[in-house]
Design a protein around this motif. Structure first.
Motif, PDB file in Angstrom:
ATOM      1  N   LEU A  38       8.770  12.943  33.225  1.00 33.25           N
ATOM      2  CA  LEU A  38       9.404  11.795  33.407  1.00 33.25           C
ATOM      3  C   LEU A  38       8.818  10.784  32.528  1.00 33.25           C
ATOM      4  O   LEU A  38       7.791  10.591  32.254  1.00 33.25           O
ATOM      5  CB  LEU A  38       8.909  11.502  35.023  1.00 33.25           C
ATOM      6  CG  LEU A  38       9.441  12.320  36.085  1.00 33.25           C
ATOM      7  CD1 LEU A  38       9.309  11.755  37.454  1.00 33.25           C
ATOM      8  CD2 LEU A  38      11.093  12.881  36.065  1.00 33.25           C
ATOM      9  N   THR A  39      10.047   9.709  32.530  1.00 36.48           N
ATOM     10  CA  THR A  39       9.539   8.754  31.431  1.00 36.48           C
ATOM     11  C   THR A  39       9.901   7.213  32.081  1.00 36.48           C
ATOM     12  O   THR A  39      10.726   7.122  33.252  1.00 36.48           O
ATOM     13  CB  THR A  39      10.430   8.817  30.230  1.00 36.48           C
ATOM     14  OG1 THR A  39      11.666   8.551  30.286  1.00 36.48           O
ATOM     15  CG2 THR A  39      10.276  10.139  29.495  1.00 36.48           C
ATOM     16  N   VAL A  40       9.148   6.103  31.564  1.00 41.23           N
ATOM     17  CA  VAL A  40       9.366   4.737  31.897  1.00 41.23           C
ATOM     18  C   VAL A  40       9.497   3.967  30.674  1.00 41.23           C
ATOM     19  O   VAL A  40       9.214   4.334  29.402  1.00 41.23           O
ATOM     20  CB  VAL A  40       8.212   4.407  32.712  1.00 41.23           C
ATOM     21  CG1 VAL A  40       8.108   4.860  33.947  1.00 41.23           C
ATOM     22  CG2 VAL A  40       6.843   4.595  32.024  1.00 41.23           C
ATOM     23  N   PRO A  41       9.955   2.582  30.885  1.00 42.65           N
ATOM     24  CA  PRO A  41       9.884   1.986  29.487  1.00 42.65           C
ATOM     25  C   PRO A  41       8.461   1.732  29.003  1.00 42.65           C
ATOM     26  O   PRO A  41       7.603   1.752  29.567  1.00 42.65           O
ATOM     27  CB  PRO A  41      10.210   0.425  30.281  1.00 42.65           C
ATOM     28  CG  PRO A  41      11.038   0.765  31.376  1.00 42.65           C
ATOM     29  CD  PRO A  41      10.436   1.945  31.889  1.00 42.65           C
TER      30      PRO A  41
ATOM     31  N   GLN B 186      -2.596  12.850  43.664  1.00 38.78           N
ATOM     32  CA  GLN B 186      -2.576  13.170  44.957  1.00 38.78           C
ATOM     33  C   GLN B 186      -1.474  12.707  45.627  1.00 38.78           C
ATOM     34  O   GLN B 186      -0.804  13.699  46.378  1.00 38.78           O
ATOM     35  CB  GLN B 186      -3.935  12.562  45.671  1.00 38.78           C
ATOM     36  CG  GLN B 186      -5.261  13.139  45.140  1.00 38.78           C
ATOM     37  CD  GLN B 186      -6.377  12.688  45.738  1.00 38.78           C
ATOM     38  OE1 GLN B 186      -6.199  11.943  47.044  1.00 38.78           O
ATOM     39  NE2 GLN B 186      -7.517  12.477  45.200  1.00 38.78           N
ATOM     40  N   VAL B 187      -0.857  11.585  45.510  1.00 38.15           N
ATOM     41  CA  VAL B 187       0.492  11.036  46.208  1.00 38.15           C
ATOM     42  C   VAL B 187       1.645  11.998  45.512  1.00 38.15           C
ATOM     43  O   VAL B 187       2.599  12.246  46.282  1.00 38.15           O
ATOM     44  CB  VAL B 187       0.497   9.786  45.965  1.00 38.15           C
ATOM     45  CG1 VAL B 187       1.856   9.108  46.368  1.00 38.15           C
ATOM     46  CG2 VAL B 187      -0.628   8.692  46.399  1.00 38.15           C
TER      47      VAL B 187
ATOM     48  N   LEU C 226       6.479   7.315  46.015  1.00 43.58           N
ATOM     49  CA  LEU C 226       6.685   8.024  44.803  1.00 43.58           C
ATOM     50  C   LEU C 226       7.180   7.165  43.702  1.00 43.58           C
ATOM     51  O   LEU C 226       6.751   7.193  42.617  1.00 43.58           O
ATOM     52  CB  LEU C 226       7.870   9.097  45.305  1.00 43.58           C
ATOM     53  CG  LEU C 226       6.872  10.412  46.107  1.00 43.58           C
ATOM     54  CD1 LEU C 226       8.128  11.291  46.448  1.00 43.58           C
ATOM     55  CD2 LEU C 226       5.913  11.029  45.396  1.00 43.58           C
ATOM     56  N   LEU C 227       8.072   6.340  44.051  1.00 42.38           N
ATOM     57  CA  LEU C 227       9.148   5.681  43.143  1.00 42.38           C
ATOM     58  C   LEU C 227       8.042   4.370  42.581  1.00 42.38           C
ATOM     59  O   LEU C 227       8.253   4.141  41.460  1.00 42.38           O
ATOM     60  CB  LEU C 227      10.381   4.798  43.612  1.00 42.38           C
ATOM     61  CG  LEU C 227      11.389   5.802  43.888  1.00 42.38           C
ATOM     62  CD1 LEU C 227      12.391   5.237  44.599  1.00 42.38           C
ATOM     63  CD2 LEU C 227      11.972   6.504  42.729  1.00 42.38           C
ATOM     64  N   ASN C 228       7.232   4.202  43.466  1.00 44.28           N
ATOM     65  CA  ASN C 228       6.214   3.008  42.898  1.00 44.28           C
ATOM     66  C   ASN C 228       4.848   3.672  41.974  1.00 44.28           C
ATOM     67  O   ASN C 228       4.217   2.984  41.289  1.00 44.28           O
ATOM     68  CB  ASN C 228       5.357   2.694  44.174  1.00 44.28           C
ATOM     69  CG  ASN C 228       6.120   1.628  45.081  1.00 44.28           C
ATOM     70  OD1 ASN C 228       7.046   1.022  44.462  1.00 44.28           O
ATOM     71  ND2 ASN C 228       6.136   1.465  46.249  1.00 44.28           N
TER      72      ASN C 228
END
Length: 232
Positions: free
Chosen positions: A147-150, A172-173, A184-186
């Motif tokens: 998964l990628t982010v800016p 762990q989350v 999860l999105l956080n």
């Protein structure tokens, strides 16, 4: 965008860092590429390492334009896209690494490879999802993607995006099957620049067949075009 990464640690170091058992033998890897069989840790088996293909299987990867589409996914839409939504909910995984590579374009035909590591050169993990499917021979295959982010300030000079790097607590989350979607999105945050280091490495990294520790060493940009005597 992160088409190569490294995992130059021993089996014992991996087991200790991730508190998981690896039943298979493992040799440190310094030039990992898509379509290779690699260790991951899944929600279903958080206490053990599984071995999945990155992106696609070797046979499928022969179709290069298609294979390149299956090694990353944007975290911003991971819970919305039909192709990834179910995996995000039920098939999350950690992808152990100790560094990754990006190529900086410095001319029309010239790209210099750079290595990105944590400031203490420690093991970390990328956030990933995985899939299971049956091939033409009726065999079950497992694949994963990053998964990628800016990108942060350090990476942005080379690429607009970077992999999602997780801390131990975040891991762990990510693996907890009871985690809520918002939690999860956080986790899908850009890793801080000040906690990372980058430096140029040998263009020998371009050759997937070369998988030796010396390609992870810092190389002066002036040595990028054929001077490999540093690694003799």
């Amino acid at each position: 965008m992160c088409e190569r990464y490294s995992l130059g640690k021993t089996k014992q170091e991996l087991e200790s860092r991730f508190n998981a058992e690896m039943l298979e033998e493992f040799q440190p890897r310094f030039n990992i590429a898509p379509s290779q069989l690699l260790p991951v840790i899944t929600m279903e088996s958080p206490k053990g390492f599984s071995h999945f293909y990155w992106g696609v299987t070797p046979d499928f990867s022969k179709n290069k334009p298609v294979s390149q589409k299956f090694i990353h996914a944007k975290s911003e839409t991971i819970n919305q896209r039909v192709s990834y939504k179910n995996s995000f909910k039920r098939r999350r995984c950690l992808i152990p690494a100790d560094g990754y590579y990006e190529w900086k374009k410095v001319g029309k035909k010239i790209k210099i490879p750079f290595r990105f590591v944590l400031h203490d050169n420690s093991l970390f993990s990328f956030a990933g999802i995985w899939e299971e499917y049956e091939n033409e021979n009726g065999q079950i295959n497992h694949t994963f993607l990053l998964l990628t982010v800016p990108a942060n300030f350090l990476v942005k000079d080379i690429n607009e995006r970077m992999p999602v790097i997780l801390s131990k607590n975040q891991e762990q989350v990510w693996l907890d099957k009871f985690s809520q979607e918002d939690d999860l999105l956080n986790l899908m945050k850009t890793y801080p620049s000040e906690q990372m280091v980058t430096y140029p490495v040998s263009p020998m990294i371009n050759q997937v067949s070369i998988d030796s520790e010396y390609i992870t060493r810092k190389t002066s940009p002036m040595d990028q075009f054929g001077n490999y005597t540093l690694f003799g």
